[in-house]
Write an enzyme that holds these catalytic residues in place. Structure first.
Site, PDB file in Angstrom:
ATOM      1  N   HIS A 135       0.863  -1.192   0.000  1.00 60.18           N
ATOM      2  CA  HIS A 135       0.000   0.000   0.000  1.00 60.18           C
ATOM      3  C   HIS A 135       0.899   1.241   0.000  1.00 60.18           C
ATOM      4  O   HIS A 135       1.913   1.270   0.702  1.00 60.18           O
ATOM      5  CB  HIS A 135      -0.912  -0.011   1.235  1.00 60.18           C
ATOM      6  CG  HIS A 135      -1.964   1.061   1.168  1.00 60.18           C
ATOM      7  ND1 HIS A 135      -1.695   2.368   1.504  1.00 60.18           N
ATOM      8  CD2 HIS A 135      -3.258   1.031   0.771  1.00 60.18           C
ATOM      9  CE1 HIS A 135      -2.800   3.092   1.325  1.00 60.18           C
ATOM     10  NE2 HIS A 135      -3.762   2.295   0.882  1.00 60.18           N
ATOM     11  N   GLU A 137       0.726   4.032   1.443  1.00 57.65           N
ATOM     12  CA  GLU A 137       0.993   4.605   2.777  1.00 57.65           C
ATOM     13  C   GLU A 137       2.100   3.819   3.487  1.00 57.65           C
ATOM     14  O   GLU A 137       2.936   4.402   4.190  1.00 57.65           O
ATOM     15  CB  GLU A 137      -0.285   4.596   3.626  1.00 57.65           C
ATOM     16  CG  GLU A 137      -0.065   5.278   4.966  1.00 57.65           C
ATOM     17  CD  GLU A 137      -1.270   5.208   5.887  1.00 57.65           C
ATOM     18  OE1 GLU A 137      -2.417   5.188   5.408  1.00 57.65           O
ATOM     19  OE2 GLU A 137      -1.047   5.177   7.116  1.00 57.65           O
ATOM     20  N   THR A 176      -2.943   4.017   8.849  1.00 53.99           N
ATOM     21  CA  THR A 176      -4.111   4.754   9.350  1.00 53.99           C
ATOM     22  C   THR A 176      -5.450   4.138   8.948  1.00 53.99           C
ATOM     23  O   THR A 176      -6.487   4.502   9.511  1.00 53.99           O
ATOM     24  CB  THR A 176      -4.104   6.198   8.815  1.00 53.99           C
ATOM     25  OG1 THR A 176      -4.068   6.132   7.392  1.00 53.99           O
ATOM     26  CG2 THR A 176      -2.926   6.984   9.340  1.00 53.99           C
ATOM     27  N   SER A 234      -8.509   0.809  -2.490  1.00 55.52           N
ATOM     28  CA  SER A 234      -8.676   1.721  -1.348  1.00 55.52           C
ATOM     29  C   SER A 234      -8.751   0.879  -0.080  1.00 55.52           C
ATOM     30  O   SER A 234      -9.687   0.093   0.115  1.00 55.52           O
ATOM     31  CB  SER A 234      -9.965   2.539  -1.529  1.00 55.52           C
ATOM     32  OG  SER A 234     -10.452   2.971  -0.280  1.00 55.52           O
TER      33      SER A 234
HETATM   34  S1  SF4 Z   1      -8.258  11.248   7.368  1.00 59.02           S
HETATM   35 FE1  SF4 Z   1      -7.703   9.065   7.470  1.00 59.02          FE
HETATM   36  S2  SF4 Z   1      -8.544   8.104   5.618  1.00 59.02           S
HETATM   37 FE2  SF4 Z   1      -8.546  10.313   5.325  1.00 59.02          FE
HETATM   38  S3  SF4 Z   1      -6.622  10.706   4.225  1.00 59.02           S
HETATM   39 FE3  SF4 Z   1      -6.233  11.022   6.432  1.00 59.02          FE
HETATM   40  S4  SF4 Z   1      -5.487   9.086   7.168  1.00 59.02           S
HETATM   41 FE4  SF4 Z   1      -6.429   8.683   5.149  1.00 59.02          FE
END
Ligand code: SF4
Length: 320
Positions: A135, A137, A176, A234
């Site tokens: 991913h 991230e 996250t 996603s």
């Molecule tokens: S708020 Fe959460 S889901 Fe949205 S971009 Fe930031 S880390 Fe990703």
């Protein structure tokens, strides 16, 4: 109505989860691209999908954004934006060496994890990073620290098989956009195996991911089918799909209303849930409700489990 699938005369009850769809990090990332297009003119380059949604990406392409896989594809002197998922440190460094005008659309909640990773490594700890291999991230977070100072943990098996580097204290951090429940189980296993492991003060799974999962948990037990609007790449959309299934409902991940198969709405489906991943615009939710309304008479009810007021500041270059 599709003649091959006789539908009930009863209205189909639609339970629409709230919160759903765009989070503050996605809103900010899209705004950064739009403001950059206004400020610098077209084209503006974007490294990787700004967020994981084809509708959003196509909309920005139509306005003059050019999406590339790597910096090498960005011509000298052109502005380039890094996506909401974050990038390894080497990317802005390389952009600076080339003298590119770069803007960072990394979500501040992802940047917070990056800074935690730096701090833990500086304190001499080896980090176990809970996330999904490949991913963006995860690639970005692993790229914040010296290679070898972080180990990716995807499952309870990974925890069991991990061999700590000799003489090093341990810390853990998380992506996250993970499943709240799966992550809690992995953290519990880490703490049980390594009682001195250091973790973040507050949960790294972001508010948007947690809130969307909690909302789906609320509606899914009442539904025979839950439609999750989002892209297969996603992470938070995939987790919503899994959460709905585990909560007892059949679930389908769809990108647009066109993906709905009328056969899904047979007479066994009296209550249908709808949610959307954090990168899916509200417009797609309305499109799906409209399509369902063409297939059956529907009664729409919104189930609100939390209210969100989070907003993030824009990069200074765009507000000066
Ligand atoms: S708020 Fe959460 S889901 Fe949205 S971009 Fe930031 S880390 Fe990703």
């Amino acid at each position: 109505m599709n003649a091959a699938f006789p539908m009930s005369d009863q209205p189909l009850k639609l339970l629409v989860a709230a919160p759903r769809g765009f989070c503050a990090g996605v809103d900010r990332a899209i705004e950064i691209v739009e403001l950059a297009l206004t400020r610098y003119g077209t084209p503006v380059y974007v490294r990787h999908e700004i967020v994981h949604n084809r509708y959003v990406v196509d909309g920005l392409k139509a306005k003059g954004a050019v999406f590339v896989d790597e910096l090498d594809e960005v011509p000298d002197g052109m502005p380039v934006i890094f996506s909401a998922h974050g990038v390894p440190k080497s990317v802005p460094e390389k952009a600076s060496v080339r003298g590119l005008n770069w803007l960072d659309a990394t979500c501040p909640l992802v940047s917070k994890v990056h800074r935690q990773a730096e701090r833990q490594v500086k304190a001499g700890r080896h980090i176990l990073f809970i996330g999904h291999e490949g991913h963006p991230e995860v690639i970005g977070t692993l790229g914040q620290v010296v290679e070898g100072s972080m180990t990716l943990v995807e499952s309870l098996d990974d925890v069991a098989q991990f061999t700590p580097p000799p003489g090093r204290e341990l810390a853990y951090l998380t992506q996250t956009t993970l499943s709240v429940d799966d992550t809690a189980a992995i953290i519990a296993a880490l703490k049980s195996r390594f009682p001195d492991i250091v973790g973040p003060k507050a949960e790294d799974i972001c508010y948007a991911t947690s809130n969307r999962q909690a909302a789906v948990k609320e509606i899914a037990p009442q539904c025979q089918l839950v439609l999750v609007i989002g892209a297969p790449n996603s992470s938070n959309s995939m987790r919503l799909f899994e959460v709905a299934e585990r909560a007892g409902s059949r679930s389908m991940l769809i990108q647009r209303a066109d993906d709905i198969d009328p056969a899904w709405l047979d007479n066994d489906v009296a209550v249908l849930g709808i949610t959307a991943g954090a990168s899916a615009p509200e417009r797609l939710v309305h499109e799906v409700i409209d399509r369902l309304g063409e297939l059956r008479s529907v009664r729409v009810e919104q189930i609100v489990t939390a209210r969100e007021t989070v907003t993030f500041k824009l990069p200074q270059q765009l507000v000066d």
